[in-house]
Design a protein around this motif. Structure first.
Motif, mmCIF file in Angstrom:
data_model
loop_
_atom_site.group_PDB
_atom_site.id
_atom_site.type_symbol
_atom_site.label_atom_id
_atom_site.label_comp_id
_atom_site.label_asym_id
_atom_site.label_seq_id
_atom_site.Cartn_x
_atom_site.Cartn_y
_atom_site.Cartn_z
ATOM 1 N N VAL A 24 1.264 -1.103 0.088
ATOM 2 C CA VAL A 24 -0.107 -0.260 0.112
ATOM 3 C C VAL A 24 0.928 1.361 -0.024
ATOM 4 O O VAL A 24 1.793 1.233 0.753
ATOM 5 N N GLY A 25 0.783 2.062 -0.750
ATOM 6 C CA GLY A 25 1.760 3.589 -0.915
ATOM 7 C C GLY A 25 0.388 4.580 -0.719
ATOM 8 O O GLY A 25 -0.426 4.973 -0.724
ATOM 9 N N ILE A 26 0.990 5.370 0.534
ATOM 10 C CA ILE A 26 -0.312 6.388 1.305
ATOM 11 C C ILE A 26 0.660 7.683 1.153
ATOM 12 O O ILE A 26 1.160 7.991 2.163
ATOM 13 N N PRO A 27 0.419 8.660 0.344
ATOM 14 C CA PRO A 27 1.058 10.091 0.041
ATOM 15 C C PRO A 27 0.688 11.470 1.123
ATOM 16 O O PRO A 27 -0.428 10.665 1.358
ATOM 17 N N THR A 28 0.952 12.041 0.777
ATOM 18 C CA THR A 28 0.296 12.755 2.339
ATOM 19 C C THR A 28 -0.033 13.644 2.116
ATOM 20 O O THR A 28 -0.604 13.506 0.750
ATOM 21 N N GLY A 29 -0.827 13.691 2.994
ATOM 22 C CA GLY A 29 -2.108 14.800 2.829
ATOM 23 C C GLY A 29 -3.345 13.492 2.507
ATOM 24 O O GLY A 29 -4.666 14.316 1.974
#
Lengths: 266, 261, 283
Positions: A24-29
């Motif tokens: 899983v990738g969770i970008p800033t914000g």
């Protein structure tokens, strides 16, 4: 600050697999809700973010840090983690001292601590209760104290485990406001929740877990449409989505306002 | 989390089907005999000729021997070393090195203490292995021991693993707030309050709720309680208990008589 | 005479100045299912404790007005009389396990042992209640090794086995996940269908709307509304008192403002009512 989770596998010492390869990738914000049945691996997954659990194999990266090389105390600078039960952490004589504890442990300057504590008390609406003993407050307010104590640590990422459990309508609304305010200031908010309506109305992305794996991951709009897949993890569609479906709407809606708009247009 | 927290092993045997009070009386009289009875070798004899055969009769021989050895071997080693070397007033030196010397008085004292503890621990072990804890508690309260006393004993046994799990969660929660629990002594002392505080406070909340819960189940209702599990008892066992009580009294009497002369 | 009668009830917890309940009047008939809604701190738990006798016998404080529950007057009778007629189940499943029993079966029998019931009858009653609450598969397990939903069903069974005339439930599902809540609700529904008198404080208004006969809305210790689910949950003042309304009511209220809800129709509380109303508009 981006979160990268790659091929994460976690096995308990007794050999039971709790996570079977999560990427899983969770970008800033981001505003991310994680849903799924108890035992699906939600809490196990988020405990990897601040190093409470270490990968059996695979990688968890918080910004440029590999969690395997950082202590929990270090990771506390980047991840604020709000546990489900506030009684597992409250120990100070006043609400204010309790809220100061986190930023103090992180070694912030006094001025900064003061500002952060004030802001956290403001956001959680605890201002008038700042000098009270946390244990004289109702469980719902104790939850706010726990929330404030993490918010004051000013981490770029905030993780909440079941924020709405046992809360009444007023306090769920307050939690919604806090989530939106954190989002507004550019922080990443990740919440584990069983409350699918709360999740649909306050988050942008939904990750559905089942038996240690991610089975759905995408914008709320797409995920809530997957009725069968959700049902297989004992998650119901949001009430508004079910209503729209019964009325034969062709578009997926999940918020009261969107429902009214679609109704109006038709 | 363990599915069961007790030593009890459910099996069909002559020892299992004895009344719990009989087994309790047996445990106490063996302990009194071991501590106050005559002869250096009486405790060892009680262990090998009473307790071990009973454990075999109760079909828990393997568990009995395993547990009693595992619990007691380290203690024995410690006792022998300490007492044989440091026993005050030991004169008969068996061997010596550097500033230490082992005296035979010390060895005898160590042997006596160790075998007495062996009987004490293993008597209770036999009781616990062959007696369902609820049966023991029910039988005691049926005979007039206050129900709240037996409740405190059993519930404490069950609460310990729950408290441990809670302590782990609290530690996780506080570390997530940047608390450094490792490292030097000062750090560890400083981290004590954030770890112990929540455990104490939340236990206080729990105690009140639990009190309501057991009140709601009529715990303090002033009627004679009954027991789900049938508790066997017989005239024969009652006689046996009286004999054991008499034997215990005689042993204590013998010891007093000795000390007076 | 009603099974439960509260007249002019006012109650202060020890060492507090403001009343937790104020001037409350309530009558509940035998076989009725009354739900209590209200924000945290509105007095739901206090009312539950009063009906089950824990106020004034466990929590002391000051009780004014008159209380009569299944013919018992708390000023004349002790807690013992109450617990034989009124069963209480509350939020936290974990704290309702007695702690002195090692299997679910024994745990359920605990109350009967305390009542001095004969062992043969005890087994019959425990077997029966295990069947009714659908926990046959749990009976030999340790009550501590269960999930929250399972523990709560054991807590319910442990109270029901004592055959109370009135069942008082204080937010029994608020700590549970959706499956756990469903399992517990199912048992409560079964009991309601069998005609048991039930008093239940609950936040999940959609569920309450479907199964309760009447709803009492509390705010700051006072009754603000008492009536059928539709009368109470459809009432526009509820949100002002911090009481949650279902998404169905919310959306219909917004629709009404936008002229998209049939004016003659009252506010819907359940999905079905909501669908019917909007179908009229769409047609």
């Amino acid at each position: 600050m981006n979160i990268e989770i790659k091929e994460l596998v976690f096995a308990y010492p007794n050999g039971v697999l709790a996570l079977e390869g999560v990427t899983v990738g969770i970008p800033t914000g981001s505003l991310v809700a994680i849903v799924g049945q108890n035992g699906a691996g939600k809490t196990t997954l988020v405990k990897h973010l601040n190093g409470l659990l270490r990968p059996t194999s695979g990688l968890v990266q918080i910004g440029d840090w590999d969690t395997r090389q950082r202590s929990v105390a270090e990771l506390a600078n980047r991840i604020g983690f709000i546990f489900q039960n506030p009684d597992d952490q409250l120990f100070c004589r006043t609400v204010k001292e309790e809220v100061q504890f986190g930023p103090r442990s992180l070694g912030f300057e006094n001025d900064r601590i003061e500002t952060l504590v004030e802001a956290a008390l403001e956001l959680t609406e605890l201002h008038e209760k700042a000098s009270q003993n946390p244990y004289d407050l109702s469980p719902a307010w104790r939850k706010m104290v726990a929330l404030a104590s993490i918010l004051a640590m000013d981490t770029p990422i905030v993780v909440m485990d079941e924020p709405t459990t046992g809360q009444d309508a007023v306090s769920i609304e307050r939690i919604s406001r806090i989530v939106q305010s954190l989002h507004g200031s550019g922080k990443t908010v990740i919440a584990i929740t069983h409350d699918i309506d709360f999740c649909a109305e306050n988050f942008e992305r939904m990750i559905v877990m089942r038996q240690g794996m991610v089975v759905l991951d995408g914008p709320i709009q797409e995920v809530v449409a997957e009725r069968e897949m959700l049902a297989s993890t004992y998650v119901e569609q949001p009430q508004i989505t079910r209503l729209a479906k019964r009325l034969g709407f062709s578009t997926i809606v999940y918020k009261p306002d969107d429902f009214i708009r679609v109704l109006h247009d038709s | 989390m363990p599915d069961r927290l007790s030593f009890f092993i459910p099996r069909e045997s002559r020892v299992h089907s004895l009344n719990p009070l009989t087994k309790l009386a047996l445990a106490f009289s063996l302990i009194i005999l071991a501590f106050f009875g005559p002869g250096l070798f009486l405790p060892v004899a009680l262990y090998f000729f009473v307790l071990v055969p009973l454990s075999l009769l109760g079909k828990v021989g393997k568990e009995f021997l395993q547990t009693s050895f595992r619990l007691l071997l380290p203690l024995f080693a410690f006792l022998f070393v300490m007492q044989s070397l440091f026993y005050p007033g030991g004169e008969t030196v068996i061997f010596s090195f550097w500033i230490f010397s082992a005296t035979s008085e010390g060895v005898v004292f160590a042997f006596r203490t160790a075998t007495r503890i062996l009987v004490m621990v293993s008597s209770f072990l036999l009781l616990l292995l062959t007696t369902h804890p609820s049966t023991l508690m029910n039988d005691l309260s049926r005979r007039g021991v206050p129900a709240s006393l037996s409740y405190i004993i059993t519930s404490t046994l069950q609460i310990i693993p729950q408290m441990q799990a809670r302590a782990v969660t609290i530690q996780d929660a506080q570390r997530s707030r940047g608390l450094d629990t490792g490292g030097n002594l000062i750090n560890r002392i400083r981290s004590l309050l954030p770890l112990v505080g929540p455990l104490v406070f939340s236990s206080l909340v729990d105690v009140e709720e639990r009190a309501i819960a057991i009140e709601a189940r009529a715990f303090t209702l002033p009627v004679k309680k009954t027991s789900l599990i049938d508790i066997p008892d017989s005239r024969g066992e009652a006689v046996l208990r009286w004999v054991m009580a008499a034997l215990s009294l005689m042993t204590i009497g013998y010891r007093i008589w000795l000390s007076l002369n | 005479m009603a099974l439960i009668e509260l007249k002019n009830l006012t109650y202060h917890y020890p060492l507090t100045n403001s009343p937790a309940l104020q001037d409350l009047d309530l009558e509940v008939q035998e076989g009725e299912f009354l739900a209590i809604v209200g924000a945290n701190g509105a007095g739901k738990s206090t009312l539950c404790y009063t009906i089950s006798g824990f106020i004034p016998h466990f929590f002391k404080g000051e009780l004014a007005g008159s209380v009569s529950v299944a013919g018992i007057d708390p000023t004349k009778a002790g807690l013992g009389e109450f617990v034989q007629k009124v069963g209480l189940v509350f939020q936290n499943p974990f704290n309702q396990i007695s702690g002195s029993k090692f299997t679910v079966y024994e745990e359920i029998a605990f109350g009967l042992e305390n009542l001095g019931i004969d062992p043969a009858e005890m087994r019959e009653r425990v077997d029966e209640i295990i069947r009714l609450t659908r926990i046959e598969d749990l009976k030999d397990r340790s009550p501590y090794a269960l999930s929250g939903g399972q523990q709560q069903r054991v807590a319910l069974a442990s109270i029901l086995v004592m055959r109370p005339q009135i069942l008082v439930l204080d937010e029994p599902t608020s700590q549970l996940d959706p499956i756990g809540s469903q399992e517990v609700f199912q048992v409560i529904k079964d009991m309601a269908l069998q005609g048991m008198t039930i008093i239940m404080a609950e936040h999940k208004v959609e569920w309450v709307a479907e199964f309760a006969d009447r709803i009492l809305a509390l705010s700051a210790g006072q009754a603000i509304k008492l009536g059928t689910p539709r009368e109470v949950l459809g009432s526009p003042e509820l949100p002002e008192h911090g009481i949650g309304i279902s998404r169905y009511t919310q959306v219909a209220r917004k629709a009404l403002q936008a002229g998209l809800w049939p004016e003659k129709r009252s506010m819907p509380v359940t999905l079905d009512e909501c669908v019917q109303g909007f179908q009229e508009i769409i047609a």
